[in-house]
Write an enzyme that holds these catalytic residues in place. Structure first.
Site, PDB file in Angstrom:
ATOM      1  N   GLN A  27      31.466  33.214  39.731  1.00  0.00           N
ATOM      2  CA  GLN A  27      32.661  32.914  40.530  1.00  0.00           C
ATOM      3  C   GLN A  27      32.397  32.956  42.022  1.00  0.00           C
ATOM      4  O   GLN A  27      33.100  32.331  42.801  1.00  0.00           O
ATOM      5  CB  GLN A  27      33.776  33.908  40.152  1.00  0.00           C
ATOM      6  CG  GLN A  27      35.158  33.483  40.579  1.00  0.00           C
ATOM      7  CD  GLN A  27      36.192  34.552  40.217  1.00  0.00           C
ATOM      8  OE1 GLN A  27      35.856  35.625  39.737  1.00  0.00           O
ATOM      9  NE2 GLN A  27      37.458  34.246  40.456  1.00  0.00           N
ATOM     10  N   ASP A  49      27.806  48.466  38.349  1.00  0.00           N
ATOM     11  CA  ASP A  49      27.724  48.249  36.900  1.00  0.00           C
ATOM     12  C   ASP A  49      27.275  46.826  36.579  1.00  0.00           C
ATOM     13  O   ASP A  49      27.720  45.859  37.207  1.00  0.00           O
ATOM     14  CB  ASP A  49      29.105  48.502  36.284  1.00  0.00           C
ATOM     15  CG  ASP A  49      29.068  48.417  34.768  1.00  0.00           C
ATOM     16  OD1 ASP A  49      28.344  49.220  34.149  1.00  0.00           O
ATOM     17  OD2 ASP A  49      29.751  47.540  34.200  1.00  0.00           O
ATOM     18  N   TYR A  54      25.905  39.578  31.399  1.00  0.00           N
ATOM     19  CA  TYR A  54      26.668  38.983  32.497  1.00  0.00           C
ATOM     20  C   TYR A  54      25.899  37.794  33.083  1.00  0.00           C
ATOM     21  O   TYR A  54      24.816  37.947  33.641  1.00  0.00           O
ATOM     22  CB  TYR A  54      26.977  40.015  33.586  1.00  0.00           C
ATOM     23  CG  TYR A  54      27.858  41.167  33.112  1.00  0.00           C
ATOM     24  CD1 TYR A  54      28.481  41.145  31.864  1.00  0.00           C
ATOM     25  CD2 TYR A  54      28.075  42.282  33.911  1.00  0.00           C
ATOM     26  CE1 TYR A  54      29.288  42.194  31.424  1.00  0.00           C
ATOM     27  CE2 TYR A  54      28.879  43.336  33.482  1.00  0.00           C
ATOM     28  CZ  TYR A  54      29.476  43.278  32.229  1.00  0.00           C
ATOM     29  OH  TYR A  54      30.265  44.330  31.816  1.00  0.00           O
ATOM     30  N   SER A 152      29.680  51.562  24.724  1.00  0.00           N
ATOM     31  CA  SER A 152      30.851  50.859  25.247  1.00  0.00           C
ATOM     32  C   SER A 152      31.668  50.348  24.079  1.00  0.00           C
ATOM     33  O   SER A 152      31.156  49.587  23.261  1.00  0.00           O
ATOM     34  CB  SER A 152      30.410  49.692  26.153  1.00  0.00           C
ATOM     35  OG  SER A 152      31.537  49.007  26.643  1.00  0.00           O
ATOM     36  N   TRP A 207      36.640  50.225  32.314  1.00  0.00           N
ATOM     37  CA  TRP A 207      36.597  48.821  32.765  1.00  0.00           C
ATOM     38  C   TRP A 207      37.962  48.135  32.737  1.00  0.00           C
ATOM     39  O   TRP A 207      38.883  48.590  32.062  1.00  0.00           O
ATOM     40  CB  TRP A 207      35.571  48.019  32.003  1.00  0.00           C
ATOM     41  CG  TRP A 207      35.683  47.824  30.511  1.00  0.00           C
ATOM     42  CD1 TRP A 207      35.092  48.600  29.554  1.00  0.00           C
ATOM     43  CD2 TRP A 207      36.348  46.764  29.797  1.00  0.00           C
ATOM     44  NE1 TRP A 207      35.359  48.084  28.308  1.00  0.00           N
ATOM     45  CE2 TRP A 207      36.127  46.961  28.418  1.00  0.00           C
ATOM     46  CE3 TRP A 207      37.104  45.663  30.184  1.00  0.00           C
ATOM     47  CZ2 TRP A 207      36.633  46.103  27.427  1.00  0.00           C
ATOM     48  CZ3 TRP A 207      37.618  44.799  29.204  1.00  0.00           C
ATOM     49  CH2 TRP A 207      37.378  45.027  27.846  1.00  0.00           C
ATOM     50  N   LEU A 210      42.550  46.672  36.181  1.00  0.00           N
ATOM     51  CA  LEU A 210      43.704  45.822  36.524  1.00  0.00           C
ATOM     52  C   LEU A 210      43.970  44.791  35.427  1.00  0.00           C
ATOM     53  O   LEU A 210      44.658  43.793  35.663  1.00  0.00           O
ATOM     54  CB  LEU A 210      43.449  45.106  37.864  1.00  0.00           C
ATOM     55  CG  LEU A 210      43.291  46.028  39.079  1.00  0.00           C
ATOM     56  CD1 LEU A 210      42.954  45.218  40.336  1.00  0.00           C
ATOM     57  CD2 LEU A 210      44.560  46.845  39.313  1.00  0.00           C
ATOM     58  N   ALA A 211      43.417  45.036  34.227  1.00  0.00           N
ATOM     59  CA  ALA A 211      43.576  44.091  33.115  1.00  0.00           C
ATOM     60  C   ALA A 211      43.241  42.662  33.563  1.00  0.00           C
ATOM     61  O   ALA A 211      44.029  41.730  33.378  1.00  0.00           O
ATOM     62  CB  ALA A 211      44.985  44.177  32.530  1.00  0.00           C
ATOM     63  N   LYS A 218      49.717  38.858  39.977  1.00  0.00           N
ATOM     64  CA  LYS A 218      49.416  37.483  40.401  1.00  0.00           C
ATOM     65  C   LYS A 218      49.661  36.449  39.311  1.00  0.00           C
ATOM     66  O   LYS A 218      49.823  35.272  39.613  1.00  0.00           O
ATOM     67  CB  LYS A 218      47.975  37.386  40.931  1.00  0.00           C
ATOM     68  CG  LYS A 218      46.941  37.534  39.844  1.00  0.00           C
ATOM     69  CD  LYS A 218      45.472  37.465  40.262  1.00  0.00           C
ATOM     70  CE  LYS A 218      45.136  37.253  41.685  1.00  0.00           C
ATOM     71  NZ  LYS A 218      43.735  37.615  41.984  1.00  0.00           N
ATOM     72  N   GLU A 296      40.557  46.623  49.789  1.00  0.00           N
ATOM     73  CA  GLU A 296      41.929  46.992  49.411  1.00  0.00           C
ATOM     74  C   GLU A 296      41.907  47.979  48.230  1.00  0.00           C
ATOM     75  O   GLU A 296      42.580  49.012  48.254  1.00  0.00           O
ATOM     76  CB  GLU A 296      42.709  45.734  49.029  1.00  0.00           C
ATOM     77  CG  GLU A 296      44.157  46.039  48.673  1.00  0.00           C
ATOM     78  CD  GLU A 296      44.936  44.830  48.147  1.00  0.00           C
ATOM     79  OE1 GLU A 296      44.472  43.680  48.300  1.00  0.00           O
ATOM     80  OE2 GLU A 296      46.017  45.066  47.562  1.00  0.00           O
TER      81      GLU A 296
HETATM   82  P1  NDP Z   1      39.805  44.292  36.881  1.00  0.00           P
HETATM   83  O1  NDP Z   1      40.680  44.426  35.709  1.00  0.00           O
HETATM   84  O2  NDP Z   1      40.109  45.183  38.040  1.00  0.00           O
HETATM   85  O3  NDP Z   1      39.844  42.769  37.351  1.00  0.00           O
HETATM   86  C1  NDP Z   1      39.174  42.355  38.503  1.00  0.00           C
HETATM   87  C2  NDP Z   1      39.694  41.012  38.968  1.00  0.00           C
HETATM   88  O4  NDP Z   1      41.072  41.131  39.372  1.00  0.00           O
HETATM   89  C3  NDP Z   1      38.966  40.537  40.212  1.00  0.00           C
HETATM   90  O5  NDP Z   1      37.757  39.885  39.902  1.00  0.00           O
HETATM   91  C4  NDP Z   1      39.998  39.648  40.872  1.00  0.00           C
HETATM   92  O6  NDP Z   1      40.017  38.394  40.199  1.00  0.00           O
HETATM   93  C5  NDP Z   1      41.306  40.413  40.583  1.00  0.00           C
HETATM   94  N1  NDP Z   1      41.579  41.393  41.634  1.00  0.00           N
HETATM   95  C6  NDP Z   1      40.933  42.575  41.859  1.00  0.00           C
HETATM   96  N2  NDP Z   1      41.470  43.225  42.888  1.00  0.00           N
HETATM   97  C7  NDP Z   1      42.482  42.468  43.347  1.00  0.00           C
HETATM   98  C8  NDP Z   1      43.408  42.635  44.390  1.00  0.00           C
HETATM   99  N3  NDP Z   1      43.413  43.707  45.161  1.00  0.00           N
HETATM  100  N4  NDP Z   1      44.324  41.652  44.585  1.00  0.00           N
HETATM  101  C9  NDP Z   1      44.362  40.565  43.802  1.00  0.00           C
HETATM  102  N5  NDP Z   1      43.492  40.349  42.783  1.00  0.00           N
HETATM  103  C10 NDP Z   1      42.562  41.300  42.557  1.00  0.00           C
HETATM  104  O7  NDP Z   1      38.300  44.590  36.535  1.00  0.00           O
HETATM  105  P2  NDP Z   1      37.208  43.713  35.714  1.00  0.00           P
HETATM  106  O8  NDP Z   1      37.824  43.083  34.523  1.00  0.00           O
HETATM  107  O9  NDP Z   1      36.496  42.852  36.689  1.00  0.00           O
HETATM  108  O10 NDP Z   1      36.244  44.871  35.209  1.00  0.00           O
HETATM  109  C11 NDP Z   1      35.547  45.678  36.173  1.00  0.00           C
HETATM  110  C12 NDP Z   1      34.138  45.888  35.716  1.00  0.00           C
HETATM  111  O11 NDP Z   1      34.116  46.573  34.469  1.00  0.00           O
HETATM  112  C13 NDP Z   1      33.309  44.621  35.446  1.00  0.00           C
HETATM  113  O12 NDP Z   1      32.799  44.037  36.607  1.00  0.00           O
HETATM  114  C14 NDP Z   1      32.230  45.162  34.554  1.00  0.00           C
HETATM  115  O13 NDP Z   1      31.249  45.807  35.338  1.00  0.00           O
HETATM  116  C15 NDP Z   1      32.981  46.176  33.713  1.00  0.00           C
HETATM  117  N6  NDP Z   1      33.393  45.596  32.421  1.00  0.00           N
HETATM  118  C16 NDP Z   1      32.838  46.108  31.281  1.00  0.00           C
HETATM  119  C17 NDP Z   1      33.156  45.619  30.046  1.00  0.00           C
HETATM  120  C18 NDP Z   1      32.524  46.217  28.832  1.00  0.00           C
HETATM  121  O14 NDP Z   1      32.668  45.651  27.742  1.00  0.00           O
HETATM  122  N7  NDP Z   1      31.819  47.318  28.930  1.00  0.00           N
HETATM  123  C19 NDP Z   1      34.104  44.498  29.880  1.00  0.00           C
HETATM  124  C20 NDP Z   1      34.686  44.044  31.127  1.00  0.00           C
HETATM  125  C21 NDP Z   1      34.344  44.601  32.339  1.00  0.00           C
HETATM  126  P3  NDP Z   1      40.446  37.006  40.888  1.00  0.00           P
HETATM  127  O15 NDP Z   1      40.307  37.146  42.371  1.00  0.00           O
HETATM  128  O16 NDP Z   1      39.571  36.001  40.282  1.00  0.00           O
HETATM  129  O17 NDP Z   1      41.876  36.802  40.501  1.00  0.00           O
END
Ligand code: NDP
Length: 320
Positions: A27, A49, A54, A152, A207, A210-211, A218, A296
């Site tokens: 992305q 992480d 990935y 995990s 992990w 923020l779902a 948003k 933020e």
């Molecule tokens: P979140 O649920 O926090 O989602 C993150 C996404 O939300 C961002 O990429 C962005 O997406 C949006 N976002 C984040 N902050 C803001 C903000 N302040 N305002 C508006 N939009 C925001 O976490 P992830 O799902 O990314 O998971 C976090 C980490 O956990 C991963 O990077 C990975 O390392 C780990 N993980 C592990 C898994 C496992 O199976 N073990 C599975 C999934 C994740 P956008 O800007 O595109 O809208």
């Protein structure tokens, strides 16, 4: 920044950390990925992480180059990888001894480090006995290639069994789990793993706090351009999450947003602070598609005091 022990281990991990899923090598540009890591590090984040899955290893390559370029002292950060989905041939997947060892070596090369601080079994593998995986992980720890290993999305009973075997054989036991945990996904952290925090000193690196962005609000009025759910390769995720919004989550997010505004906190910080309130969470792994989001989100620690008992009760009423 606050630093928490990883379960009962001696390792101190920043309460907020940063991960590479979806964003690295997909992305955002390498430059932006570096800016995100720098924003996290400058705010006191010490854990990054990653996983072999990935972007099929490319996310680890990006992270490795950023770590090299920044020149941060190795002692000041913790880096992880996860093994399970490594490729398409018979032995590039799962938790066999062969794949656990080979995936570790590949991750070390891509991340350009001598050891992984944390190494996770990315999912349970029904086709490999737990014994085989425990012994392979134990060997990597003994060789100094991995400092702590964990799981995990395993079931609590399987983690307990892995720990029992490790104790019996005097090899390193699993030290941490990486489950999904947020206002909507709570069962594993709050129920399934509850006995393990004391019995084996389990830590959690949670992990999708923020779902995937749902808990920023948003997606309540559609899918914004350039957001995660707008990515063609993540259509499966969009379908899943849109269904949950239709099934009542949209109204809950709206109510949570109103409550957050009432206590003077932005909804993303509110949702992250809610995760931080749980003492069994060692670190909240945040994700971001740009550095401003990291900045933020890392302010969420300041919001924790605003989540008083009364506010926490009202959250329960909204989620009920
Ligand atoms: P979140 O649920 O926090 O989602 C993150 C996404 O939300 C961002 O990429 C962005 O997406 C949006 N976002 C984040 N902050 C803001 C903000 N302040 N305002 C508006 N939009 C925001 O976490 P992830 O799902 O990314 O998971 C976090 C980490 O956990 C991963 O990077 C990975 O390392 C780990 N993980 C592990 C898994 C496992 O199976 N073990 C599975 C999934 C994740 P956008 O800007 O595109 O809208």
């Amino acid at each position: 920044m606050e630093y928490r022990r990883l379960g009962k281990s001696g390792l101190k991990v920043s309460a907020l950390s940063f991960g590479a899923w979806v964003t690295f090598a997909q992305q955002m540009s390498e430059e932006e990925a570096g800016a995100c890591m720098t924003a996290a590090y400058d705010a006191g984040g010490n854990f990054f992480d990653n996983a072999e899955a990935y972007a099929r290893g490319k996310a680890e390559e990006v992270m490795g180059r950023v770590l090299k370029r920044t020149g941060w002292k190795r002692e000041t950060y913790i880096v992880s990888s996860k093994v399970f989905w490594g490729g398409d041939t018979a032995n590039e997947e799962g938790l066999s001894r062969k794949h656990v060892i080979e995936a570790c070596h590949a991750a070390l090369r891509r991340l350009q480090v001598d050891y992984l601080d944390l190494y996770f079994c990315h999912r349970p593998d029904p086709n490999t006995p737990i014994e085989e995986t425990v012994l392979a992980m134990g060997d990597l720890v003994r060789q100094g290639k991995v400092l702590y290993w964990g799981t995990s999305e395993w079931e609590g009973k399987d983690i307990a069994e892995a720990a029992r075997l490790a104790r019996e054989w005097h090899v390193a036991p699993p030290q941490m789990e990486q489950p999904q945990y947020n206002l909507f996904e709570r069962h594993k952290v709050e129920v399934d793993y509850a006995p393990l925090y004391d019995s084996i000193g389990l830590g959690t690196t949670i992990w999708s706090p923020l779902a995937s962005g749902l808990l920023t609000g948003k997606y309540n009025t559609g899918v914004p351009k350039g957001s995660r759910l707008d990515m063609p390769s993540y259509e499966w995720l969009r379908k899943n999450l849109e269904k949950t919004l239709q099934d009542g989550r949209a109204q809950k997010v709206e109510k949570l947003g109103r409550l957050a505004a009432e206590v003077g906190v932005a909804l993303p910080a509110f949702a992250l602070a809610w995760c931080l309130k749980n003492p069994h969470v060692s670190t909240v792994i945040t994700g971001a598609s740009r550095a401003a989001q990291v900045t933020e989100n890392f302010k969420a620690l300041d919001a924790v005091v605003k989540l008083t008992d009364d506010v926490m009760k009202r959250v329960e009423q909204i989620l009920a």
